[in-house]
Design an enzyme around this catalytic site. Structure first.
Site, PDB file in Angstrom:
ATOM      1  N   GLN A  31      15.921  53.972  58.157  1.00  0.00           N
ATOM      2  CA  GLN A  31      15.877  54.511  56.791  1.00  0.00           C
ATOM      3  C   GLN A  31      16.234  53.443  55.773  1.00  0.00           C
ATOM      4  OE1 GLN A  31      17.664  58.433  56.107  1.00  0.00           O
ATOM      5  NE2 GLN A  31      18.853  57.569  54.439  1.00  0.00           N
ATOM      6  N   GLY A  32      15.309  53.137  54.866  1.00  0.00           N
ATOM      7  CA  GLY A  32      15.538  52.125  53.842  1.00  0.00           C
ATOM      8  C   GLY A  32      15.861  52.742  52.503  1.00  0.00           C
ATOM      9  N   TYR A  33      17.080  53.235  52.362  1.00  0.00           N
ATOM     10  CA  TYR A  33      17.528  53.849  51.109  1.00  0.00           C
ATOM     11  C   TYR A  33      18.550  52.955  50.396  1.00  0.00           C
ATOM     12  CZ  TYR A  33      15.434  58.554  51.713  1.00  0.00           C
ATOM     13  OH  TYR A  33      14.575  59.620  51.819  1.00  0.00           O
ATOM     14  N   SER A  34      19.735  52.804  50.972  1.00  0.00           N
ATOM     15  CA  SER A  34      20.840  52.118  50.299  1.00  0.00           C
ATOM     16  C   SER A  34      20.525  50.647  50.039  1.00  0.00           C
ATOM     17  CB  SER A  34      22.116  52.215  51.135  1.00  0.00           C
ATOM     18  OG  SER A  34      22.544  53.549  51.256  1.00  0.00           O
ATOM     19  N   SER A  72      20.824  51.756  59.495  1.00  0.00           N
ATOM     20  CA  SER A  72      21.166  52.057  60.881  1.00  0.00           C
ATOM     21  C   SER A  72      19.986  51.781  61.812  1.00  0.00           C
ATOM     22  CB  SER A  72      21.584  53.529  61.016  1.00  0.00           C
ATOM     23  OG  SER A  72      22.690  53.813  60.209  1.00  0.00           O
ATOM     24  N   GLU A 110      18.102  66.243  56.787  1.00  0.00           N
ATOM     25  CA  GLU A 110      19.188  65.542  57.467  1.00  0.00           C
ATOM     26  C   GLU A 110      20.358  66.471  57.781  1.00  0.00           C
ATOM     27  OE1 GLU A 110      21.733  61.404  56.950  1.00  0.00           O
ATOM     28  OE2 GLU A 110      20.943  62.381  55.163  1.00  0.00           O
ATOM     29  N   SER A 139      28.850  59.105  49.502  1.00  0.00           N
ATOM     30  CA  SER A 139      30.308  59.017  49.480  1.00  0.00           C
ATOM     31  C   SER A 139      30.936  60.289  48.922  1.00  0.00           C
ATOM     32  CB  SER A 139      30.746  57.815  48.635  1.00  0.00           C
ATOM     33  OG  SER A 139      30.474  58.063  47.266  1.00  0.00           O
ATOM     34  N   GLU A 162      32.925  60.522  46.490  1.00  0.00           N
ATOM     35  CA  GLU A 162      32.885  60.505  45.029  1.00  0.00           C
ATOM     36  C   GLU A 162      31.534  61.019  44.515  1.00  0.00           C
ATOM     37  OE1 GLU A 162      35.999  57.898  46.509  1.00  0.00           O
ATOM     38  OE2 GLU A 162      33.872  58.065  46.980  1.00  0.00           O
TER      39      GLU A 162
END
Length: 383
Positions: free
Chosen positions: A123-126, A160, A243, A362, A364
């Site tokens: 997964q290429g998100y962050s 990951s 997810e 997160s 937050e």
């Protein structure tokens, strides 16, 4: 629960009891970086016997099982101590996303090899500076009309299993000058090409499950876009909804097993005689029951913010379990056995669970979403 569901539960138990033996028995409890290729072979055995893609429609190779039966499978799989599968991102996330948003050609190309575990996904998100705040991504993609390909430049992080994957689904900015949620597209990109560099990130556990992925003129066919150009945010959010599906119940069974094993350890080493530790273990048990009820409710009721609450609850609970495990183990938890960095299960739990409140959004960010989108409070000021 009806008699048909009970019969299905017995079928799952019987199959696992029959097959999780011999060479496969050695994989019980394995996860993370442990025995990766052996677990992939086990995952293929599951596929051969129809135990992958349980909720997918039959026309796409699935079994179209009810939500209840899917939950039963994940519960029994966890209770049997079966190894962590290697195909979660493809089977549980990308597959359902392609079924909902993909073209017929994309479905025909990717769904069969996801089901058989012949191609793995990441997964290429962050990104650096855009972790939980996905709308801040800067990776860009430009359509090369002459070549009929997207050309991708940028960086993803905390990816990951990128070092084991064949493909990556990427959120990239395809409209120059766009910002935040607009102008993003959802692209499918092969990793085995000169324009992609993968660098493993060593974790405090000593493993390297996460990676940095660099795109420098990486390419993918123009047809490898899911949804319309600029509609990537909607597709990405739908994927995140998948997810937090029924597999979370299996995760909770794993948590329960960890809790019960820790209580057994406390009983065996005398830590349970300490009234403070005994009270904390009891508190952890009570919190688990509340967490489990909330997880079941979130699957059966469309409650705004339920996914965000669930993530906050289980992440904090699991992190506290890791801290409690160190106290139950006592001073011995501060040292690793052997000359190498050889961690036991409780040390690994403690160290890895430090990340629970960060990955997948997160704490937050989860609280901001609940405050702004569910409670309607003023938005946080952004610099």
């Amino acid at each position: 629960m009806n008699s048909d569901d009970d019969a299905f539960r017995e079928q799952v138990r019987a199959w696992l009891a029959e097959h999780l033996v011999g060479e496969w028995a050695a994989l019980k409890g394995a996860g993370g970086s442990e025995a990766y290729e052996e677990r992939r072979a086990w995952n293929r055995l599951l596929a051969d016997h129809g135990w992958t893609c349980l909720g997918w429609p039959k026309e796409h190779g699935g079994r179209a099982l009810s939500l209840t039966k899917q939950a039963i499978f994940h519960e029994e799989y966890a209770r049997a101590g079966a190894p962590e599968t290697v195909n979660h991102l493809g089977e549980q996330l990308l597959g359902p996303t392609l079924i909902e948003f993909g073209t017929d050609e994309q479905k025909a190309r990717f769904l069969p090899v996801i089901r058989t575990v012949d191609e793995l996904w990441c997964q290429g998100y962050s990104e650096p500076g855009a972790g939980s705040d996905l709308a801040a991504v800067k990776t860009r993609a430009v359509l090369d009309v002459a070549a009929d390909e997207w050309v991708i430049d940028g960086q993803k992080v905390w990816t990951s299993w990128a070092h084991e994957a064949d493909w990556i689904f990427v959120i990239a900015r395809t409209e120059p000058g766009s910002s935040r949620h607009s102008g993003l597209s959802f692209l499918l990109v092969p990793l085995d090409q000169d324009g992609v560099e993968i660098r493993p990130i060593e974790q405090i556990t000593g493993d390297s499950e996460f990676n940095e992925v660099f795109f420098t003129g990486a390419r993918t066919p123009a047809s490898m876009i899911v949804g319309e150009p600029g509609d990537g945010w909607r597709v990405a959010m739908a994927l995140l909804g998948f997810e937090r599906g029924v597999s979370v119940l299996g995760q909770h069974v794993g948590f329960e097993s960890e809790l019960n094993d820790l209580i057994d350890l406390a009983r065996a080493n005398g830590a349970l005689d300490d009234p403070v530790l005994r009270d904390r273990l009891a508190e952890q048990s009570a919190e688990f029951e509340v967490m489990r009820v909330n997880a079941v409710r979130s699957l059966t009721e469309a409650t705004p913010g339920a996914d965000n609450v669930a993530k906050l609850v289980w992440a904090g609970w699991h992190r506290r379990l890791g801290e409690l495990a160190m106290e139950v183990c006592g001073a011995s938890s501060l040292t690793a056995d052997g000359e190498a960095y050889d961690l036991d299960r409780w040390q690994r739990l403690f160290l890895f669970s430090r990340a629970d409140t960060l990955y997948g959004g997160s704490d937050e960010i989860q609280r901001n979403i609940l405050a702004e989108r569910v409670l309607g409070l003023p938005k946080e000021a952004r610099g």
